[in-house]
Scaffold this active site. Structure first.
Site, PDB file in Angstrom:
ATOM      1  N   GLY A 193      -9.249  36.686 -29.921  1.00  0.00           N
ATOM      2  CA  GLY A 193      -8.043  36.422 -30.703  1.00  0.00           C
ATOM      3  C   GLY A 193      -8.458  36.278 -32.144  1.00  0.00           C
ATOM      4  N   GLU A 194      -7.899  35.306 -32.809  1.00  0.00           N
ATOM      5  CA  GLU A 194      -8.277  35.071 -34.211  1.00  0.00           C
ATOM      6  C   GLU A 194      -8.953  33.700 -34.269  1.00  0.00           C
ATOM      7  OE1 GLU A 194      -7.879  37.707 -36.284  1.00  0.00           O
ATOM      8  OE2 GLU A 194      -9.254  36.426 -37.388  1.00  0.00           O
ATOM      9  N   SER A 195     -10.244  33.712 -34.493  1.00  0.00           N
ATOM     10  CA  SER A 195     -11.007  32.464 -34.379  1.00  0.00           C
ATOM     11  C   SER A 195     -10.572  31.416 -35.400  1.00  0.00           C
ATOM     12  CB  SER A 195     -12.507  32.740 -34.512  1.00  0.00           C
ATOM     13  OG  SER A 195     -12.793  33.359 -35.749  1.00  0.00           O
ATOM     14  N   CYS A 255     -15.721  36.926 -27.737  1.00  0.00           N
ATOM     15  CA  CYS A 255     -15.307  37.421 -29.055  1.00  0.00           C
ATOM     16  C   CYS A 255     -14.945  36.272 -30.007  1.00  0.00           C
ATOM     17  CB  CYS A 255     -14.191  38.441 -28.884  1.00  0.00           C
ATOM     18  SG  CYS A 255     -14.101  39.582 -30.252  1.00  0.00           S
ATOM     19  N   ARG A 269     -19.025  37.728 -38.273  1.00  0.00           N
ATOM     20  CA  ARG A 269     -17.721  38.186 -37.777  1.00  0.00           C
ATOM     21  C   ARG A 269     -17.503  39.669 -38.062  1.00  0.00           C
ATOM     22  NH1 ARG A 269     -13.163  34.570 -40.034  1.00  0.00           N
ATOM     23  NH2 ARG A 269     -11.903  35.695 -38.517  1.00  0.00           N
ATOM     24  N   ILE A 319     -13.821  44.720 -29.708  1.00  0.00           N
ATOM     25  CA  ILE A 319     -12.668  44.772 -30.613  1.00  0.00           C
ATOM     26  C   ILE A 319     -12.932  43.809 -31.776  1.00  0.00           C
ATOM     27  CG2 ILE A 319     -10.163  44.458 -30.826  1.00  0.00           C
ATOM     28  CD1 ILE A 319     -10.073  44.646 -27.694  1.00  0.00           C
ATOM     29  N   ARG A 320     -13.179  44.339 -32.929  1.00  0.00           N
ATOM     30  CA  ARG A 320     -13.527  43.508 -34.102  1.00  0.00           C
ATOM     31  C   ARG A 320     -14.522  42.408 -33.680  1.00  0.00           C
ATOM     32  NH1 ARG A 320     -10.009  40.631 -37.233  1.00  0.00           N
ATOM     33  NH2 ARG A 320      -8.683  40.237 -35.459  1.00  0.00           N
ATOM     34  N   HIS A 327     -15.395  41.841 -24.350  1.00  0.00           N
ATOM     35  CA  HIS A 327     -14.237  41.335 -23.595  1.00  0.00           C
ATOM     36  C   HIS A 327     -14.283  41.702 -22.113  1.00  0.00           C
ATOM     37  CE1 HIS A 327     -11.696  40.126 -27.044  1.00  0.00           C
ATOM     38  NE2 HIS A 327     -12.352  41.078 -27.674  1.00  0.00           N
ATOM     39  N   GLU A 356     -12.760  40.302 -19.834  1.00  0.00           N
ATOM     40  CA  GLU A 356     -11.417  40.066 -19.275  1.00  0.00           C
ATOM     41  C   GLU A 356     -10.519  41.296 -19.413  1.00  0.00           C
ATOM     42  OE1 GLU A 356     -12.406  39.124 -22.163  1.00  0.00           O
ATOM     43  OE2 GLU A 356     -10.776  39.120 -23.613  1.00  0.00           O
TER      44      GLU A 356
HETATM   45  N1  GLN Z   1     -12.479  39.227 -35.493  1.00  0.00           N
HETATM   46  C1  GLN Z   1     -11.904  38.158 -34.738  1.00  0.00           C
HETATM   47  C2  GLN Z   1     -12.294  36.822 -35.360  1.00  0.00           C
HETATM   48  O1  GLN Z   1     -13.087  36.773 -36.231  1.00  0.00           O
HETATM   49  C3  GLN Z   1     -12.342  38.233 -33.302  1.00  0.00           C
HETATM   50  C4  GLN Z   1     -11.779  39.462 -32.668  1.00  0.00           C
HETATM   51  C5  GLN Z   1     -11.501  39.322 -31.217  1.00  0.00           C
HETATM   52  O2  GLN Z   1     -11.550  38.240 -30.647  1.00  0.00           O
HETATM   53  N2  GLN Z   1     -11.147  40.430 -30.588  1.00  0.00           N
HETATM   54  O3  GLN Z   1     -11.790  35.825 -34.969  1.00  0.00           O
END
Ligand code: GLN
Length: 193
Positions: free
Chosen positions: A53-55, A82, A108, A134-135, A173, A175
């Site tokens: 998600g977005e940390s 992630c 990150r 993913i990112r 991921h 999951e």
């Molecule tokens: N780039 C996101 C972060 O820094 C992490 C990306 C993800 O969890 N898929 O939080």
């Protein structure tokens, strides 16, 4: 009963819930996977999963709600994927609230932007797994003197999965695949002596 909490503040929560339920069934464990949102819910858990998600967002809410304290006071093992990996770390390349539960430093978005997402095979302790990135963050360094740390997987010579005691951090991921083995590994680790 054994309870696996899936932290439900933001991010890919339902996928972790589904795969954890399957992992518990596969292992034949009398347990429950449930989403948790507040410190009191977390305190009932035997272990916790922090999703992607977005940390920055997950970290902010987590601290506001005192979930960090509950995890630490109760020594609750955490599996972070992630964004979850970033939250487990002790240092990131960004100023943000983190749990500092693992002796690791992460960078990150090290594998590019959302459009650069990719899937490839990751070898973990001798077995191949599908790895969805993913990112994704990357592990920049870890305390090599820390005997509790075990590198679980590398990709392109970068560490993408690491364990410290009963905590696990992963860049990718599991999951988002049908493969329950990594969740089973975590559950077995939590239940081990
Ligand atoms: N780039 C996101 C972060 O820094 C992490 C990306 C993800 O969890 N898929 O939080």
């Amino acid at each position: 009963m054994f309870i696996v909490g899936i932290l439900n503040l933001q991010g890919a929560v339902s996928e972790h819930l589904d795969i954890t339920k399957k992992a518990l069934i596969n292992l034949g464990i009398d347990g429950e996977a449930r989403t948790v949102r507040y410190a009191d819910d977390v305190s009932e858990c035997d272990c916790l999963i922090i999703s992607g998600g977005e940390s920055t967002v997950i970290g902010k809410i987590l601290f506001e709600r005192g979930i960090d304290k509950v995890i630490k006071e109760n020594n609750i093992p955490v599996f972070g994927t992630c964004a979850g990996m970033i939250l487990l770390s002790s240092k990131t390349d960004y100023d943000q609230p983190i749990l500092s539960l693992m002796d690791i430093e992460v960078g990150r978005n090290a594998f590019g932007r959302q459009k650069d997402s990719f899937e490839d095979t990751i070898n973990i302790l001798g077995e191949d797994y599908p790895g969805v990135f993913i990112r994704a963050p990357v592990l920049r360094s870890y305390n090599e003197n820390n005997k509790n740390i075990k590198v679980l997987a590398k990709y392109d010579s970068q560490i993408v999965a690491i364990q410290e005691g009963k905590n696990i951090a992963m860049s990718f991921h599991p999951e988002l695949t049908d493969d329950t083995r990594i969740h089973e590994y975590f559950i077995k680790l939590v239940l081990s002596d």
